[in-house]
Structure formats: structure tokens, C-alpha cells
Design a protein around this motif. Structure first.
Motif, PDB file in Angstrom:
ATOM      1  N   HIS A 183       0.785   3.888  -2.934  1.00 53.03           N
ATOM      2  CA  HIS A 183       0.491   5.283  -2.577  1.00 53.03           C
ATOM      3  C   HIS A 183       1.534   6.235  -3.143  1.00 53.03           C
ATOM      4  CE1 HIS A 183      -0.820   8.734  -0.306  1.00 53.03           C
ATOM      5  NE2 HIS A 183       0.364   8.817   0.292  1.00 53.03           N
TER       6      HIS A 183
ATOM      7  N   ALA B  37      -5.553   6.311   2.026  1.00 49.11           N
ATOM      8  CA  ALA B  37      -4.536   7.212   1.475  1.00 49.11           C
ATOM      9  C   ALA B  37      -4.119   8.246   2.518  1.00 49.11           C
ATOM     10  CB  ALA B  37      -5.061   7.894   0.214  1.00 49.11           C
TER      11      ALA B  37
ATOM     12  N   ALA C  97      -9.581  -1.118  -1.138  1.00 46.93           N
ATOM     13  CA  ALA C  97      -8.421  -0.271  -0.848  1.00 46.93           C
ATOM     14  C   ALA C  97      -7.702   0.167  -2.120  1.00 46.93           C
ATOM     15  CB  ALA C  97      -7.447  -0.993   0.073  1.00 46.93           C
ATOM     16  N   VAL C  98      -7.600  -0.742  -3.098  1.00 51.94           N
ATOM     17  CA  VAL C  98      -6.938  -0.429  -4.363  1.00 51.94           C
ATOM     18  C   VAL C  98      -7.866  -0.760  -5.525  1.00 51.94           C
ATOM     19  CG1 VAL C  98      -4.616  -0.850  -3.435  1.00 51.94           C
ATOM     20  CG2 VAL C  98      -5.823  -2.694  -4.612  1.00 51.94           C
TER      21      VAL C  98
ATOM     22  N   LEU D 221       0.818  -1.207   0.000  1.00 50.26           N
ATOM     23  CA  LEU D 221       0.000   0.000   0.000  1.00 50.26           C
ATOM     24  C   LEU D 221       0.856   1.263   0.000  1.00 50.26           C
ATOM     25  CD1 LEU D 221      -2.824  -1.133   2.430  1.00 50.26           C
ATOM     26  CD2 LEU D 221      -3.117  -0.473   0.024  1.00 50.26           C
TER      27      LEU D 221
ATOM     28  N   SER E 108      -3.705   1.266  -8.260  1.00 45.75           N
ATOM     29  CA  SER E 108      -3.673   2.565  -7.597  1.00 45.75           C
ATOM     30  C   SER E 108      -4.594   2.515  -6.384  1.00 45.75           C
ATOM     31  CB  SER E 108      -4.096   3.681  -8.554  1.00 45.75           C
ATOM     32  OG  SER E 108      -5.444   3.502  -8.945  1.00 45.75           O
ATOM     33  N   LEU E 109      -4.387   3.455  -5.472  1.00 41.63           N
ATOM     34  CA  LEU E 109      -5.237   3.505  -4.283  1.00 41.63           C
ATOM     35  C   LEU E 109      -6.633   3.962  -4.669  1.00 41.63           C
ATOM     36  CD1 LEU E 109      -3.024   5.061  -1.495  1.00 41.63           C
ATOM     37  CD2 LEU E 109      -3.845   2.729  -1.676  1.00 41.63           C
TER      38      LEU E 109
END
Length: 124
Positions: free
Chosen positions: A55, A108, A88-89, A51, A101-102
Motif C-alpha cells: 500500500h 486500500a 487483494a493485490v 499489504l 500493487s493493491l
């Protein structure tokens, strides 16, 4: 003790106002559960590393995440599957390559706080 649920109303409080403030601070149980699930995602060092990398550098491909984190491609894919299922992504198809990507702005924000804290602790 207006915020105490009926099933706990019989219990004695030392400071009723403090109890109500504490209950208000906890807030909605669904919100607490959602945050606990987010923290559970962050509790694994491998997922947290992924993550943080996403990020900082996302959108990023699985093989690049594996190289950056030192985690095997298959393990990265498995972790990303879980992170995608949790929201989350997100996966973004770029021709034959899938980049991640987030998606969760609250995660984030947590990752940004971790990154800022890391930069300030190393500069001291």
C-alpha cells in the motif's frame, strides 16, 4: 418485526424496532461474508505487513518486500499468491521482474485508516 426472517418470527423480542434496526445494520449476508474474508486476510501479521508495505510503496518486487518486512522470499511469494487469488493485490510484469500493487480499493481504504491511525498515535 418486518425484517425478521420467518424461521425466527416465533422468537420473542424485547424491542421490535431495535431488532429490525440491527437486522438492517447487518445487511446482505453475502456482503458480510465478503468483509469477513477481507478481515481474514488482514488477520495474519505477515500478510498484513505485506499489504501495508504494498500500500505504501507499491508497485514493489517480491525481494524488496522480503527485505522490507523481514519475511523470507519464499514465504512472501506464498502469501502474495494467496493475496492475488483473493483479489487483494495484482501482479504487474516489468521486464523480468514482477511487481505487486493493491487491487482491492476497500482493503486500500482499511490500510489507509491503519496508516493514519498509526501516525496519529505516534505523534501524541
Amino acid at each position: 418485526m418486518h425484517l425478521v426472517p420467518p424461521d425466527r418470527a416465533h422468537q420473542r423480542a424485547i424491542d421490535e424496532h431495535t431488532v429490525c434496526d440491527a437486522i438492517a445494520g447487518i445487511g446482505d449476508r453475502r456482503h458480510v461474508r465478503a468483509w469477513a474474508e477481507r478481515f481474514a486476510l488482514l488477520a495474519d501479521p505477515g500478510r498484513l505487513s505485506l499489504l501495508l508495505a504494498v500500500h505504501r510503496a507499491g508497485p514493489i518486487a517480491v525481494s524488496d518486500l522480503a527485505l522490507a518486512t523481514g519475511i523470507r522470499d519464499t514465504s512472501v511469494s506464498q502469501a502474495l499468491r494467496l493475496l492475488r487469488a483473493s483479489g487483494a493485490v495484482q501482479a504487474i510484469k516489468d521486464g523480468r521482474i514482477v511487481r505487486y500493487s493493491l487491487r482491492d480499493p476497500e482493503i486500500a481504504g482499511l490500510l489507509e485508516a491503519l496508516s493514519v491511525g498509526d501516525r496519529t498515535s505516534t505523534s501524541e
